[in-house]
Design a protein around this motif. Structure first.
Motif, PDB file in Angstrom:
ATOM      1  N   SER A 275     -54.402 -29.123 -28.291  1.00  0.00           N
ATOM      2  CA  SER A 275     -53.623 -30.328 -27.980  1.00  0.00           C
ATOM      3  C   SER A 275     -53.913 -31.459 -28.972  1.00  0.00           C
TER       4      SER A 275
ATOM      5  N   MET B  66     -53.742 -31.142 -32.019  1.00  0.00           N
ATOM      6  CA  MET B  66     -52.797 -31.000 -33.127  1.00  0.00           C
ATOM      7  C   MET B  66     -51.402 -31.498 -32.756  1.00  0.00           C
ATOM      8  N   ILE B  67     -51.165 -31.743 -31.471  1.00  0.00           N
ATOM      9  CA  ILE B  67     -49.844 -32.233 -31.059  1.00  0.00           C
ATOM     10  C   ILE B  67     -49.758 -33.726 -31.356  1.00  0.00           C
ATOM     11  N   PRO B  68     -48.774 -34.118 -32.169  1.00  0.00           N
ATOM     12  CA  PRO B  68     -48.645 -35.540 -32.474  1.00  0.00           C
ATOM     13  C   PRO B  68     -48.476 -36.365 -31.194  1.00  0.00           C
ATOM     14  N   TYR B  69     -49.143 -37.510 -31.158  1.00  0.00           N
ATOM     15  CA  TYR B  69     -49.093 -38.365 -29.989  1.00  0.00           C
ATOM     16  C   TYR B  69     -47.661 -38.765 -29.650  1.00  0.00           C
ATOM     17  N   GLN B  70     -46.848 -38.877 -30.697  1.00  0.00           N
ATOM     18  CA  GLN B  70     -45.466 -39.317 -30.494  1.00  0.00           C
ATOM     19  C   GLN B  70     -44.656 -38.348 -29.646  1.00  0.00           C
ATOM     20  N   ALA B  71     -45.092 -37.097 -29.578  1.00  0.00           N
ATOM     21  CA  ALA B  71     -44.363 -36.122 -28.766  1.00  0.00           C
ATOM     22  C   ALA B  71     -44.582 -36.351 -27.274  1.00  0.00           C
ATOM     23  N   THR B  72     -45.608 -37.125 -26.909  1.00  0.00           N
ATOM     24  CA  THR B  72     -45.856 -37.390 -25.498  1.00  0.00           C
ATOM     25  C   THR B  72     -45.408 -38.795 -25.094  1.00  0.00           C
ATOM     26  N   LEU B  73     -45.074 -39.589 -26.090  1.00  0.00           N
ATOM     27  CA  LEU B  73     -44.820 -41.018 -25.886  1.00  0.00           C
ATOM     28  C   LEU B  73     -43.686 -41.294 -24.899  1.00  0.00           C
ATOM     29  N   ILE B  74     -42.564 -40.623 -25.084  1.00  0.00           N
ATOM     30  CA  ILE B  74     -41.379 -40.935 -24.292  1.00  0.00           C
ATOM     31  C   ILE B  74     -41.519 -40.500 -22.824  1.00  0.00           C
ATOM     32  N   PRO B  75     -41.971 -39.250 -22.571  1.00  0.00           N
ATOM     33  CA  PRO B  75     -42.205 -38.899 -21.158  1.00  0.00           C
ATOM     34  C   PRO B  75     -43.241 -39.802 -20.492  1.00  0.00           C
ATOM     35  N   LEU B  76     -44.290 -40.201 -21.235  1.00  0.00           N
ATOM     36  CA  LEU B  76     -45.289 -41.113 -20.669  1.00  0.00           C
ATOM     37  C   LEU B  76     -44.644 -42.435 -20.281  1.00  0.00           C
ATOM     38  N   PHE B  77     -43.795 -42.940 -21.158  1.00  0.00           N
ATOM     39  CA  PHE B  77     -43.095 -44.193 -20.885  1.00  0.00           C
ATOM     40  C   PHE B  77     -42.225 -44.067 -19.643  1.00  0.00           C
TER      41      PHE B  77
ATOM     42  N   MET C 161     -49.549 -48.046 -30.877  1.00  0.00           N
ATOM     43  CA  MET C 161     -48.223 -47.564 -30.524  1.00  0.00           C
ATOM     44  C   MET C 161     -47.991 -47.556 -29.003  1.00  0.00           C
TER      45      MET C 161
END
Lengths: 283, 282
Positions: free
Chosen positions: B122, B124-135, B218
């Motif tokens: 995990s 290696m997964i860019p943080y940006q890939a989780t950003l929108i669902p988190l929001f 971010m």
């Protein structure tokens, strides 16, 4: 002894619950979202529409191109500089090694936003850097107002912040290189430079691979610097994938499209890490 | 003959020294000078940032800059937000990650390998890939603009688990076994036998987590919309988003964001560096 079976799970439980809610769920959710489109207030399945749109989006290509230009130029320059500085600090002739080490590492602890803003002031047309260049007869450079200048600015700033960090990693790894290897190379008549190329670099290969992967992953997510230093401009000259995800998500509120871009980044990270392992690592 | 050889040798030795020190001193100046200039800027008026010849000496505008800065972003409130979020985050995250790392290093159980591999991958997964669902998650539960939203998402920080796990692996399991034979409970073993010898590792990990959260940009940018919930980096960034930028107050702001961390770093170099490098602390 049966009572011991459940113990590790109790220790793990808080982390697992939070990890599922705040990491696993968002990763899967954004994958699903990348196949969805907003239709009258709700997200509905849209097949590959977002990904097809990417193929025709010139700004996306621009962001991809910029991110790769910065990656391909900045990472090697920084890692080579870090290697050279590390072997200089490793020299037996050097005094004050600790002082140099700490000073070079210092930029790595500054806030990303703070250093980006600092560089945005230093690099203005009538800023300090242009005045200093004037003293050695170089005409003012339009750092932040030209496409090339803005990319160079980001590369300079990132190199300033991260070189010392990588240098300290290399310096630590150099302590494990057996002294005999240098003595043998020296007996074979190899000078300092040849020793660097034929002993130091091959011995550090796994560490160099590690730093290359870390730098690649973080450069592909580049956001704080273009957001604060160049604001993605001029035009889209420093638009990066990270910045474009943010813009689509939180300026245009197109969550589906932003998620599709994010997944492209996921795929690129996976491919590049795999390639770097294959090319540089044997085991 | 002898003397010429000696001088020749001295000369090349001198040459090596210059060749060694000169690039290092230039790098030193490049590394340090921006910090000096930042502090100079914080004490001067906005216009002094762009003079030719450059202004390199301290001015007397610090108090004015500070009060302007406070008028623009409410500096004490923002500083309080950042400190609170970072400190609570470190306390919780360190506890959660340490417990997980302990399980993943000192016990054998079903699913151990899978859990560890997933945690490491995990990273290696860019943080940006989780950003929108988190929001969306935070928005759905009306948690945007709360301390909870700022603290919760990254509490499980795989790198911290990795760091602590390395240190637990180095801890002799025989000591734990001996305590078990004496009838000590698992929690007691963990708290009174293992943890006390982990202080350096805990310090390094805590510093790493603190820095990460203190500098985080971010997510706080996305999760906060009202300026009284801004963290320090978000507030700083808002200062340069306006049409007429007051560089004096900007420099004061970035100085306040930077200098405490630098002092902290100079005092605790070893823990900082081993934390950030992810190496085991000896």
């Amino acid at each position: 002894m049966t009572r011991n079976r459940s113990i590790p799970y109790w220790f793990l439980m808080p982390a697992l619950i939070l990890f599922i809610i705040f990491t696993i769920y968002p990763i899967l959710s954004s994958l699903i979202l990348s196949f969805e489109k907003l239709d009258q207030g709700t997200y509905v399945f849209a097949g590959f529409a977002n990904y097809v749109r990417l193929f025709h989006d010139t700004v996306f290509y621009k962001a991809l191109e910029n991110t790769f230009i910065i990656l391909v130029i900045q990472v090697p320059i920084m890692l080579i500089l870090a290697l050279i500085l590390a072997s200089a600090l490793n020299s037996k002739l050097l005094k004050l090694r600790g002082f140099f080490r700490v000073s070079f590492f210092m930029p790595a602890v500054t806030s990303l936003v703070a250093y980006s803003i600092l560089f945005s002031i230093l690099l203005q047309d009538n800023g300090l850097i242009n005045h200093l260049l004037g003293y050695v007869g170089i005409k003012p450079v339009h750092w932040l107002t030209t496409a090339i200048g803005a990319k160079v600015s980001i590369i300079l700033a990132m190199t300033w912040r991260w070189t010392g960090y990588n240098m300290v990693i290399y310096l630590a790894a150099m302590q494990n290189i057996p002294e005999e290897l240098y003595e043998a190379a020296s007996l074979d008549g190899a000078g300092k430079f040849r020793q660097f190329i034929n002993v130091t670099v091959p011995q550090l290969k796994p560490v160099i691979l590690f730093t290359a992967i870390i730098s690649t992953i973080s450069t592909l997510q580049l956001f704080d610097e273009p957001y604060n230093l160049t604001k993605g401009g001029p035009g889209d000259a420093t638009m990066t994938l990270g910045l474009y995800i943010y813009q689509n998500g939180f300026k245009y509120f197109d969550f589906g499209y932003a998620s599709a871009i994010a997944y492209i980044v996921v795929i690129i990270v996976a491919i590049l890490s795999y390639v770097q392992f294959k090319v540089t690592g044997d085991e | 003959m002898a003397t010429t050889t000696v001088t020749h040798k001295n000369k090349s030795y001198f040459g090596t020294k210059v060749g060694l020190y000169l690039p290092l001193i230039i790098t030193l100046i490049i590394s340090i000078f921006p910090f000096y200039w930042m502090i100079v800027g914080a004490t001067n008026h906005s216009s002094k940032m762009f003079t030719n010849p450059p202004t390199l000496s301290f001015g007397n505008q610090l108090a004015t800059n500070l009060s302007n800065l406070n008028d623009s972003v409410g500096i004490w409130r923002v500083l309080f937000n950042s400190l609170l979020v970072s400190l609570v985050y470190v306390a919780l995250s360190l506890t959660i990650c340490t417990l997980a790392a302990y399980a993943l290093s000192k016990f054998e159980f079903k699913g151990k390998r899978v859990i560890f591999t997933v945690l490491m991958l995990s990273m290696m997964i860019p943080y940006q890939a989780t950003l929108i669902p988190l929001f969306r998650l935070m928005a759905d539960f009306h948690l945007l603009n709360t301390y909870f939203a700022l603290i919760a998402p990254q509490l499980v920080f795989p790198f911290a688990i990795f760091l602590m796990r390395q240190n637990f692996i180095a801890f002799p399991t025989a000591l734990m076994e001996a305590a078990r034979i004496d009838g000590a409970g698992e929690l007691k073993i963990f708290l009174t036998i293992v943890i006390p010898s982990m202080k350096p590792a805990l310090a390094a990990t805590a510093i790493y987590l603190f820095m990460m959260q203190w500098n985080n940009f971010m997510w706080p940018l996305v999760a906060t919309t009202s300026s009284n919930m801004y963290t320090f980096p978000v507030a700083l960034s808002s200062l340069i988003g306006v049409s007429i930028i007051d560089y004096g107050q900007v420099m004061t702001g970035i100085t306040i964001a930077t200098i405490p961390i630098i002092i902290f770093f100079l005092l605790l170099q070893k823990q900082f560096i081993s934390g950030m490098l992810g190496s085991a602390v000896k």
